[in-house]
Structure formats: C-alpha cells, structure tokens
Design a protein around this motif. Sequence first.
Motif, PDB file in Angstrom:
ATOM      1  N   LEU A 133     -28.352  22.543  36.588  1.00 49.42           N
ATOM      2  CA  LEU A 133     -28.477  23.991  36.719  1.00 49.42           C
ATOM      3  C   LEU A 133     -29.889  24.474  36.425  1.00 49.42           C
ATOM      4  CD1 LEU A 133     -27.218  26.843  36.994  1.00 49.42           C
ATOM      5  CD2 LEU A 133     -26.584  26.683  34.571  1.00 49.42           C
ATOM      6  N   SER A 134     -30.519  23.924  35.400  1.00 48.80           N
ATOM      7  CA  SER A 134     -31.850  24.397  35.011  1.00 48.80           C
ATOM      8  C   SER A 134     -32.883  24.191  36.109  1.00 48.80           C
ATOM      9  CB  SER A 134     -32.304  23.710  33.722  1.00 48.80           C
ATOM     10  OG  SER A 134     -32.315  22.305  33.878  1.00 48.80           O
ATOM     11  N   ASN A 135     -32.625  23.261  37.033  1.00 47.27           N
ATOM     12  CA  ASN A 135     -33.559  23.047  38.137  1.00 47.27           C
ATOM     13  C   ASN A 135     -33.544  24.193  39.137  1.00 47.27           C
ATOM     14  OD1 ASN A 135     -34.325  20.554  37.101  1.00 47.27           O
ATOM     15  ND2 ASN A 135     -32.819  19.420  38.310  1.00 47.27           N
ATOM     16  N   LEU A 136     -32.533  25.038  39.076  1.00 46.96           N
ATOM     17  CA  LEU A 136     -32.432  26.183  39.985  1.00 46.96           C
ATOM     18  C   LEU A 136     -33.106  27.426  39.414  1.00 46.96           C
ATOM     19  CD1 LEU A 136     -28.642  25.879  40.960  1.00 46.96           C
ATOM     20  CD2 LEU A 136     -30.612  24.846  42.104  1.00 46.96           C
ATOM     21  N   ASP A 139     -38.920  29.481  34.852  1.00 44.74           N
ATOM     22  CA  ASP A 139     -39.111  29.353  33.408  1.00 44.74           C
ATOM     23  C   ASP A 139     -38.568  30.579  32.674  1.00 44.74           C
ATOM     24  OD1 ASP A 139     -40.283  26.887  33.700  1.00 44.74           O
ATOM     25  OD2 ASP A 139     -42.346  27.626  33.595  1.00 44.74           O
ATOM     26  N   LEU A 140     -38.790  31.766  33.219  1.00 46.66           N
ATOM     27  CA  LEU A 140     -38.296  32.984  32.584  1.00 46.66           C
ATOM     28  C   LEU A 140     -36.777  33.010  32.575  1.00 46.66           C
ATOM     29  CD1 LEU A 140     -38.929  35.737  31.297  1.00 46.66           C
ATOM     30  CD2 LEU A 140     -38.899  36.697  33.604  1.00 46.66           C
ATOM     31  N   GLU A 141     -36.171  32.594  33.675  1.00 43.33           N
ATOM     32  CA  GLU A 141     -34.714  32.574  33.749  1.00 43.33           C
ATOM     33  C   GLU A 141     -34.124  31.557  32.770  1.00 43.33           C
ATOM     34  OE1 GLU A 141     -34.232  33.966  38.427  1.00 43.33           O
ATOM     35  OE2 GLU A 141     -34.479  31.849  37.913  1.00 43.33           O
ATOM     36  N   ASP A 225     -28.882  35.179  40.133  1.00 43.29           N
ATOM     37  CA  ASP A 225     -29.018  36.552  39.633  1.00 43.29           C
ATOM     38  C   ASP A 225     -27.784  36.964  38.840  1.00 43.29           C
ATOM     39  OD1 ASP A 225     -31.529  36.883  40.679  1.00 43.29           O
ATOM     40  OD2 ASP A 225     -30.852  37.904  42.506  1.00 43.29           O
ATOM     41  N   PHE A 226     -26.623  36.568  39.325  1.00 46.51           N
ATOM     42  CA  PHE A 226     -25.361  36.842  38.642  1.00 46.51           C
ATOM     43  C   PHE A 226     -25.352  36.200  37.258  1.00 46.51           C
ATOM     44  CE2 PHE A 226     -20.644  35.537  38.558  1.00 46.51           C
ATOM     45  CZ  PHE A 226     -20.255  36.708  37.918  1.00 46.51           C
ATOM     46  N   LEU A 227     -25.798  34.960  37.193  1.00 44.76           N
ATOM     47  CA  LEU A 227     -25.847  34.239  35.917  1.00 44.76           C
ATOM     48  C   LEU A 227     -26.838  34.899  34.952  1.00 44.76           C
ATOM     49  CD1 LEU A 227     -25.378  31.848  33.996  1.00 44.76           C
ATOM     50  CD2 LEU A 227     -27.045  30.544  35.356  1.00 44.76           C
ATOM     51  N   ILE A 228     -28.019  35.208  35.427  1.00 47.97           N
ATOM     52  CA  ILE A 228     -29.041  35.757  34.531  1.00 47.97           C
ATOM     53  C   ILE A 228     -28.673  37.177  34.093  1.00 47.97           C
ATOM     54  CG2 ILE A 228     -31.483  36.320  34.278  1.00 47.97           C
ATOM     55  CD1 ILE A 228     -30.717  33.296  34.395  1.00 47.97           C
ATOM     56  N   SER A 229     -28.094  37.958  34.988  1.00 52.10           N
ATOM     57  CA  SER A 229     -27.632  39.292  34.584  1.00 52.10           C
ATOM     58  C   SER A 229     -26.561  39.193  33.510  1.00 52.10           C
ATOM     59  CB  SER A 229     -27.085  40.048  35.805  1.00 52.10           C
ATOM     60  OG  SER A 229     -28.099  40.335  36.732  1.00 52.10           O
ATOM     61  N   SER A 230     -25.668  38.226  33.651  1.00 55.04           N
ATOM     62  CA  SER A 230     -24.650  38.008  32.627  1.00 55.04           C
ATOM     63  C   SER A 230     -25.283  37.589  31.309  1.00 55.04           C
ATOM     64  CB  SER A 230     -23.649  36.936  33.094  1.00 55.04           C
ATOM     65  OG  SER A 230     -22.975  37.343  34.265  1.00 55.04           O
TER      66      SER A 230
END
Length: 326
Positions: A133-136, A139-141, A225-230
């Motif tokens: 997952l981290s490969n997607l 760095d900020l995300e 975006d869904f993941l980071i917004s969560s």
Amino acid sequence: MTGAALALLLGVSACGSEKSAPDAPVQDEAADRAAQLEAQKAAYADALAQAQASRGAGEPALWTLSDEDTTLHIFGTVHLLRPGLDWRSDALDAALTDADTIVFEADVTSQAAASEMMKFISTEGMLGGGQQLSNLLSDLEKAELQKALDHVGLPLGAIEPMKPWWAAVNLSVLQIQSEGYDPNSGVEMVIGAEAREADKSFEYLETIDEQLGRLANMPTDVQVDFLISSAESIEEGGDVLDTLVSEWVDGDVNGIGLLMSNPDMMGSDEVYDALLKARNEIWVGKIEAMLDEPGTSLIAVGAGHLAGDDSVIKLLEAKGYEVEGP
C-alpha cells in the motif's frame, strides 16, 4: 467526514497499479493539502451550524409507503452504536411488530455471507504481486496515514497488503470501535435478533459484492484520496460520530443530510456516488417492486441513505409516490 460517513453505513484502475510520484515539491503538496483541509473544515463547520439550528421530531425518523395491499415502513439506522443508548420508539416497535419481512442492506451475519465476504476481500481487497500500500502513496500521504495508524494503535504492516479502499474501511471501523461504538449494539443487530426470534422473513437490497464492489471499482487515485481523507479525520472522528448520532436520535433528517449526505462531506463525488447515490437509485427500483407483493415489510437501511437531495425518500417522491413521514 469520510470515516464518520462510512460508519452510518460502508485512467487508473482499482487493480493496485502504482500511483506516480507527485510532480510538485513536497512543500507545495503539503500547502495544497493544508488548504484543502481548511476548506473541508470550514464546510463542515458551516454544515454543523445549520444542522444544530434544525430540529427533528425527537425520535429516529420512520416513513411509510403503501398501496391497496402492501405497506412498507422505511427506517434509517446506524450500523454501530454506543451500548446503552436509548433510541427505540413506539412507532418503530409497532412497525417491527406488524412487519412480515425485514429488509436490510445486505446479509452480513450468515455463514454464507461470511464466506462471500472472505472471497471478495481476497480477490478485490488485497494487492497482488507483492505490492504494498505504501508504494501507492506520496511521502506526505504516508505521513498522514502513519499519524492515523499511531492514533488507533495499528502497525503499518497490518494494512500494507490491502488496496486503499479496504485499508480505509478497516481504519475507519477500528477508529469507530476505539471510540466505544459496538456493531452488536447497532440497529440492524438489535432488530435482526428480535425478528429472528419472532420468525420473520428476511430480504436484502444488495449482495456483499454489490455493496463493496462500488468501492473496489473506484480508480486507484480516488481510493487513495478516500484513505487519506479517512486518515485525516481520525482524531475528530469521535466528535463527528456523536454529532451524527445525536441528529439521528432526534430524527433531524435535514441535519443528517447537511452533515453527511452530500459530496462535500463525503470527500469527493466518486466516493459519494459509490457509497450513497448509486446505491439509492438501485434500491428505489427494488422498493418499487416490493409494492407488487402483498404484506408488510420494514426496510431498515443506513440513515444517510434517507437524507439529502439524492435520498431514497426524495427519489421515490420524484417518481410520484406519496411517502408519509418527516
């Protein structure tokens, strides 16, 4: 709001291809993200003020749609609740007693449903080919996600094999449960247990594949975006959930619509469509078909589906049906 919204419920393809590195420097990305967050917070604050200014009937909303030989009671639910919350009403109890059939969003309790869920997640929820997952993520995300994981006490390795949409679901549910919300206290679990004891029939509006497939089929960048917004909403999650539940207990359908059932509060049009709008449109056709069968049913679905401009109720009324209720 993304995680809280999910609680009241659930180019680039969704197959786990890598997200390209951002062209802008990290500091520019951080500034853009900070500006976006401030805009989202301002929108939520405005929606909250409007929701708090409106009032409901003092109990969770219930609607009725009927014809000569069919009665359909439609009740908005919350899937996880704090144990001990007093949310029952005489109107709901009467509808539950009268109903021959209980209609839920999807079967999530049977052994068959558990098998279906395991199969779906193994094929649609996990990254293949050794990807992580981290490969997607930029760095900020990664930093935003790590802060959220630290908040709930979950190691990054636990979600590394997951596609972003499934990681977002797991992160949100874990955060919700850490706030004291319990699926066993959720409306469907309570109603379902009573209905089974009374030997009532059960029907469902969608399968697990249909319910989660809309999230799994979102483009990878939208899933991220869904993941980071969560992740970004994690620390405020408890307050958001308590506010939404308060609006639900009060029967403030307008307030729920302002806080949840609109694209601004869901993070993006794509997530809003996947979680709410597209499902509502399909459900309306299935509810129409129920009117062709005699009897009484209680349709119990997430309260967010029954609020806002694209709600099941509004869509039914647009088709010319008279729906009694708030």
